[in-house]
Design a protein around this motif. Structure first.
Motif, PDB file in Angstrom:
ATOM      1  N   PHE A   1       0.850  -1.189   0.000  1.00 47.53           N
ATOM      2  CA  PHE A   1       0.000   0.000   0.000  1.00 47.53           C
ATOM      3  C   PHE A   1       0.883   1.235   0.000  1.00 47.53           C
ATOM      4  O   PHE A   1       1.739   1.392   0.876  1.00 47.53           O
ATOM      5  CB  PHE A   1      -0.908   0.026   1.226  1.00 47.53           C
ATOM      6  CG  PHE A   1      -1.808   1.228   1.290  1.00 47.53           C
ATOM      7  CD1 PHE A   1      -2.975   1.277   0.541  1.00 47.53           C
ATOM      8  CD2 PHE A   1      -1.480   2.322   2.083  1.00 47.53           C
ATOM      9  CE1 PHE A   1      -3.808   2.386   0.585  1.00 47.53           C
ATOM     10  CE2 PHE A   1      -2.301   3.429   2.134  1.00 47.53           C
ATOM     11  CZ  PHE A   1      -3.467   3.470   1.385  1.00 47.53           C
ATOM     12  N   SER A   2       0.706   2.095  -1.002  1.00 46.93           N
ATOM     13  CA  SER A   2       1.510   3.309  -1.107  1.00 46.93           C
ATOM     14  C   SER A   2       0.712   4.395  -1.805  1.00 46.93           C
ATOM     15  O   SER A   2       0.095   4.144  -2.852  1.00 46.93           O
ATOM     16  CB  SER A   2       2.795   3.021  -1.899  1.00 46.93           C
ATOM     17  OG  SER A   2       3.584   4.181  -2.019  1.00 46.93           O
ATOM     18  N   GLU A   3       0.701   5.589  -1.219  1.00 48.42           N
ATOM     19  CA  GLU A   3       0.048   6.759  -1.806  1.00 48.42           C
ATOM     20  C   GLU A   3      -1.402   6.468  -2.200  1.00 48.42           C
ATOM     21  O   GLU A   3      -1.876   6.841  -3.272  1.00 48.42           O
ATOM     22  CB  GLU A   3       0.842   7.262  -3.016  1.00 48.42           C
ATOM     23  CG  GLU A   3       2.255   7.716  -2.642  1.00 48.42           C
ATOM     24  CD  GLU A   3       3.038   8.231  -3.831  1.00 48.42           C
ATOM     25  OE1 GLU A   3       2.518   8.161  -4.965  1.00 48.42           O
ATOM     26  OE2 GLU A   3       4.169   8.709  -3.625  1.00 48.42           O
ATOM     27  N   GLY A   4      -2.107   5.768  -1.306  1.00 49.94           N
ATOM     28  CA  GLY A   4      -3.519   5.507  -1.520  1.00 49.94           C
ATOM     29  C   GLY A   4      -3.836   4.390  -2.481  1.00 49.94           C
ATOM     30  O   GLY A   4      -5.009   4.163  -2.808  1.00 49.94           O
ATOM     31  N   GLU A   5      -2.828   3.650  -2.923  1.00 46.24           N
ATOM     32  CA  GLU A   5      -3.043   2.577  -3.892  1.00 46.24           C
ATOM     33  C   GLU A   5      -2.529   1.244  -3.341  1.00 46.24           C
ATOM     34  O   GLU A   5      -1.474   1.192  -2.717  1.00 46.24           O
ATOM     35  CB  GLU A   5      -2.316   2.881  -5.203  1.00 46.24           C
ATOM     36  CG  GLU A   5      -2.819   4.125  -5.923  1.00 46.24           C
ATOM     37  CD  GLU A   5      -4.178   3.902  -6.578  1.00 46.24           C
ATOM     38  OE1 GLU A   5      -4.539   2.724  -6.809  1.00 46.24           O
ATOM     39  OE2 GLU A   5      -4.879   4.892  -6.843  1.00 46.24           O
ATOM     40  N   PHE A   6      -3.283   0.181  -3.631  1.00 47.39           N
ATOM     41  CA  PHE A   6      -2.870  -1.173  -3.266  1.00 47.39           C
ATOM     42  C   PHE A   6      -2.262  -1.877  -4.470  1.00 47.39           C
ATOM     43  O   PHE A   6      -2.673  -1.655  -5.610  1.00 47.39           O
ATOM     44  CB  PHE A   6      -4.070  -2.005  -2.802  1.00 47.39           C
ATOM     45  CG  PHE A   6      -4.621  -1.610  -1.464  1.00 47.39           C
ATOM     46  CD1 PHE A   6      -4.059  -2.094  -0.291  1.00 47.39           C
ATOM     47  CD2 PHE A   6      -5.728  -0.771  -1.371  1.00 47.39           C
ATOM     48  CE1 PHE A   6      -4.581  -1.751   0.948  1.00 47.39           C
ATOM     49  CE2 PHE A   6      -6.256  -0.421  -0.146  1.00 47.39           C
ATOM     50  CZ  PHE A   6      -5.683  -0.907   1.016  1.00 47.39           C
ATOM     51  N   ALA A   7      -1.295  -2.743  -4.205  1.00 45.20           N
ATOM     52  CA  ALA A   7      -0.766  -3.654  -5.218  1.00 45.20           C
ATOM     53  C   ALA A   7      -0.704  -5.042  -4.580  1.00 45.20           C
ATOM     54  O   ALA A   7      -0.004  -5.238  -3.581  1.00 45.20           O
ATOM     55  CB  ALA A   7       0.616  -3.217  -5.691  1.00 45.20           C
ATOM     56  N   VAL A   8      -1.444  -5.986  -5.138  1.00 46.79           N
ATOM     57  CA  VAL A   8      -1.473  -7.347  -4.600  1.00 46.79           C
ATOM     58  C   VAL A   8      -0.351  -8.146  -5.232  1.00 46.79           C
ATOM     59  O   VAL A   8      -0.310  -8.337  -6.450  1.00 46.79           O
ATOM     60  CB  VAL A   8      -2.839  -8.002  -4.869  1.00 46.79           C
ATOM     61  CG1 VAL A   8      -2.840  -9.450  -4.370  1.00 46.79           C
ATOM     62  CG2 VAL A   8      -3.948  -7.217  -4.178  1.00 46.79           C
TER      63      VAL A   8
END
Length: 205
Positions: A185-192
Motif C-alpha cells: 500500500f503506497s500513496e492511496g493505492e494497493f498492489a497485490v
C-alpha cells in the motif's frame, strides 16, 4: 510503503464438513497448530514485520502468537478484523440453515453481495469495518511491514478491496487455512503481490 502480510488462521472444526463459524470462538485443531507454526516459519524466513495485528477471536490470536514469537511481537487485537456475523445461521450447517431460510441461503451462495443474513451482517457491513481497520494500520505503519491475521471472509473482502473488485466476486477468491497473501500500500493505492500462498503447508495437510 506499507507491506501487509495477510494470513488466514489455521484449521478449526467446522471447516469440513462446513458450519457457519463466524463469531464462534474456536480453538485451533492440532492440524491448525501445525499450520500456524509452518506459516510462522515461512514469514520468519521472508519478512521482518514491525507489528502484528489480528482478529480478537482465539483462532486468529493463536496463529498470530506463533508468527510473532520469533520476532518478540505480541499481536494487537483489532475488532474490525473479526469474522462475519452469521446471526441466526451461527453454528448451523448449510442444510440446517436452508431448512429455515431457503431463499436467503440460496442468495448467499448465488449472489453473496445481495445476501441479507438473518440477524447478521452483509458483505457491505464487513467491508466498511475492514476499510476502517486497514486505514488505521496503514496510517500507523507508512513504511513498515506488518502481519495481519484474519478469517476466510475477511481476507477475501480485503483482497477484493485491494484489487478494486466488486463484492459480487467474493467466491472467486480462495483462502485456505494458514494461507499467506502479500499486499503493498503506497500513496492511496494497493498492489497485490500474491494470493493464497500455501506451499509452506504442503506437509501439514
Amino acid at each position: 510503503m506499507t507491506k501487509i502480510i495477510l494470513v488466514r488462521h489455521g484449521h478449526v472444526e467446522g471447516i469440513s464438513p462446513e458450519r457457519f463459524r463466524g463469531r464462534a470462538d474456536l480453538a485451533l485443531t492440532p492440524q491448525g497448530l501445525r499450520q500456524a507454526e509452518a506459516t510462522a516459519r515461512r514469514i520468519e524466513a521472508s519478512w521482518t514485520p514491525a507489528a502484528l495485528y489480528a482478529s480478537p477471536l482465539s483462532r486468529c490470536r493463536a496463529t498470530a502468537e506463533a508468527i510473532g514469537r520469533p520476532f518478540g511481537l505480541t499481536p494487537t487485537p483489532v475488532p474490525g478484523l473479526v469474522d462475519i456475523d452469521y446471526g441466526d445461521w451461527q453454528g448451523l450447517t448449510p442444510d440446517e440453515a436452508r431448512s429455515k431460510w431457503p431463499e436467503p441461503l440460496d442468495t448467499w451462495y448465488r449472489a453473496p453481495h445481495w445476501a441479507a443474513i438473518p440477524g447478521g451482517e452483509s458483505l457491505q457491513d464487513v467491508l466498511a469495518r475492514i476499510v476502517a481497520a486497514l486505514r488505521d494500520v496503514n496510517g500507523r505503519h507508512p513504511r513498515d511491514t506488518v502481519v495481519v491475521v484474519a478469517h476466510d471472509s475477511v481476507n477475501r473482502i480485503i483482497l477484493l478491496h485491494a484489487l478494486d473488485l466488486p463484492l459480487s466476486r467474493y467466491r472467486r477468491l480462495g483462502q485456505d487455512p494458514g494461507a499467506i497473501n502479500e499486499i503493498d500500500f503506497s500513496e492511496g493505492e494497493f498492489a497485490v503481490r500474491s494470493v493464497n500462498g500455501t506451499y509452506h503447508l504442503k506437509e501439514q495437510r
